[in-house]
Design a protein around this motif. Sequence first.
Motif, mmCIF file in Angstrom:
data_model
loop_
_atom_site.group_PDB
_atom_site.id
_atom_site.type_symbol
_atom_site.label_atom_id
_atom_site.label_comp_id
_atom_site.label_asym_id
_atom_site.label_seq_id
_atom_site.Cartn_x
_atom_site.Cartn_y
_atom_site.Cartn_z
ATOM 1 N N LEU A 30 -6.095 2.682 -6.226
ATOM 2 C CA LEU A 30 -5.772 2.217 -7.665
ATOM 3 C C LEU A 30 -4.708 1.414 -7.620
ATOM 4 O O LEU A 30 -3.474 1.621 -7.002
ATOM 5 C CB LEU A 30 -5.408 3.720 -8.320
ATOM 6 N N LEU A 31 -4.895 0.204 -8.112
ATOM 7 C CA LEU A 31 -3.992 -0.717 -8.464
ATOM 8 C C LEU A 31 -3.071 -0.140 -9.683
ATOM 9 O O LEU A 31 -3.569 -0.113 -10.751
ATOM 10 C CB LEU A 31 -4.295 -2.423 -8.509
ATOM 11 N N ARG B 209 -2.341 2.787 -4.877
ATOM 12 C CA ARG B 209 -2.166 4.028 -4.608
ATOM 13 C C ARG B 209 -3.314 4.271 -3.687
ATOM 14 O O ARG B 209 -4.524 4.226 -4.281
ATOM 15 C CB ARG B 209 -2.070 4.940 -5.826
ATOM 16 N N LEU B 210 -3.315 4.457 -2.458
ATOM 17 C CA LEU B 210 -4.609 4.930 -1.602
ATOM 18 C C LEU B 210 -5.346 5.932 -1.833
ATOM 19 O O LEU B 210 -4.857 6.932 -2.420
ATOM 20 C CB LEU B 210 -4.309 4.843 -0.165
ATOM 21 N N ASP B 211 -6.634 6.007 -1.792
ATOM 22 C CA ASP B 211 -7.387 6.951 -2.090
ATOM 23 C C ASP B 211 -7.019 8.132 -1.276
ATOM 24 O O ASP B 211 -7.087 7.974 -0.138
ATOM 25 C CB ASP B 211 -9.002 6.571 -1.980
ATOM 26 N N PRO B 212 -6.967 9.319 -2.023
ATOM 27 C CA PRO B 212 -6.378 10.438 -1.193
ATOM 28 C C PRO B 212 -7.614 10.899 0.131
ATOM 29 O O PRO B 212 -7.407 11.572 0.912
ATOM 30 C CB PRO B 212 -6.297 11.602 -2.046
ATOM 31 N N ALA B 213 -8.629 10.464 -0.248
ATOM 32 C CA ALA B 213 -10.047 10.615 0.503
ATOM 33 C C ALA B 213 -9.953 10.005 2.082
ATOM 34 O O ALA B 213 -10.244 10.392 2.929
ATOM 35 C CB ALA B 213 -11.393 10.167 0.159
ATOM 36 N N LYS C 90 1.310 12.684 2.041
ATOM 37 C CA LYS C 90 0.695 13.443 1.038
ATOM 38 C C LYS C 90 0.384 12.498 -0.236
ATOM 39 O O LYS C 90 1.393 11.901 -0.717
ATOM 40 C CB LYS C 90 1.800 14.560 0.671
ATOM 41 N N ARG C 91 -0.866 12.586 -0.651
ATOM 42 C CA ARG C 91 -1.185 11.666 -1.698
ATOM 43 C C ARG C 91 -2.026 12.386 -2.641
ATOM 44 O O ARG C 91 -2.835 13.159 -2.309
ATOM 45 C CB ARG C 91 -2.013 10.391 -1.403
ATOM 46 N N LEU D 297 0.779 -1.269 -0.049
ATOM 47 C CA LEU D 297 -0.106 0.018 -0.086
ATOM 48 C C LEU D 297 0.838 1.303 0.002
ATOM 49 O O LEU D 297 1.701 1.407 0.857
ATOM 50 C CB LEU D 297 -0.779 0.017 1.270
ATOM 51 N N ASP D 298 0.813 2.176 -0.720
ATOM 52 C CA ASP D 298 1.223 3.428 -1.149
ATOM 53 C C ASP D 298 0.526 4.482 -0.114
ATOM 54 O O ASP D 298 -0.411 5.060 -0.269
ATOM 55 C CB ASP D 298 1.185 3.983 -2.317
ATOM 56 N N PHE D 299 1.213 4.673 1.061
ATOM 57 C CA PHE D 299 0.601 5.624 2.252
ATOM 58 C C PHE D 299 1.149 7.168 1.894
ATOM 59 O O PHE D 299 0.867 7.959 2.807
ATOM 60 C CB PHE D 299 1.102 5.264 3.561
ATOM 61 N N GLY D 300 1.852 7.216 0.781
ATOM 62 C CA GLY D 300 2.111 8.678 0.288
ATOM 63 C C GLY D 300 3.295 9.194 0.692
ATOM 64 O O GLY D 300 4.553 8.566 1.064
#
Length: 238
Positions: free
Chosen positions: A139-140, A185-189, A195-196, A112-115
Amino acid sequence: MTPTLRRFWKYWLLAAVVMALFVRLGVWQLHRKAEKEALFAQVQAQIDARKAQPLAVAFAPDRMQAFDWAVGSCLLDGRHVVMLDNQLNDGQPGIRAFAPCAVDASGRSVMLDFGWYPLGPNRIMPKPLLPAQLEVQGLLMPPPSGGLVADQVQKGNGVTVVTRIDARSLKQALGNTPVAPRVMRLDPALKVGGKRDFHVFPTTMPPEKHFAYAVQWFAMAAAIFVITLLLSLRARKK
């Protein structure tokens, strides 16, 4: 035909070769523009539609370079935090934080991309606070490109610092945990991490740039034609 005009046939032949090369480069740039536009459209379509896929689709071998919107519940081990080094954001150096998320009982994990987090001159790595369980959506995508430093893995202070997100090398670094070839890429919400955004191609040349380069190549080909034509007309008058 005078010797001067005969000599100019050689110049025209050379000019034709150079013009053909410039035109070919211009056409290649137009092809790259079309490819980038199709890729960007594919990503935006997935983000807009948000047609949910299970997290396990990250392991699909035929989707390794694709983009899919996925949702699910996963378990995180806060001991395994991976920092992708050499990541710029608005010109500021930093890292992107990743953590493996177990998607099933076998332990298969999606990174998981935490930003993005800033990194100071002392290069003290941040340690994101991660929940033990998380409902995720995002988003994968293929892993982001690494920095200019050669591939390396460093451990310390409870984090693993890498210069490239690679499933094979991470599997060994994370204790032989099977890792998906794509990351999420985790949803910025989601109110977690750093920061994402969904700008998934920060280092990729935009389509507009390819079009500008194509125009330059075509203009250079036209300039070669005009110069050769003017010189040959001047020689003919003499």
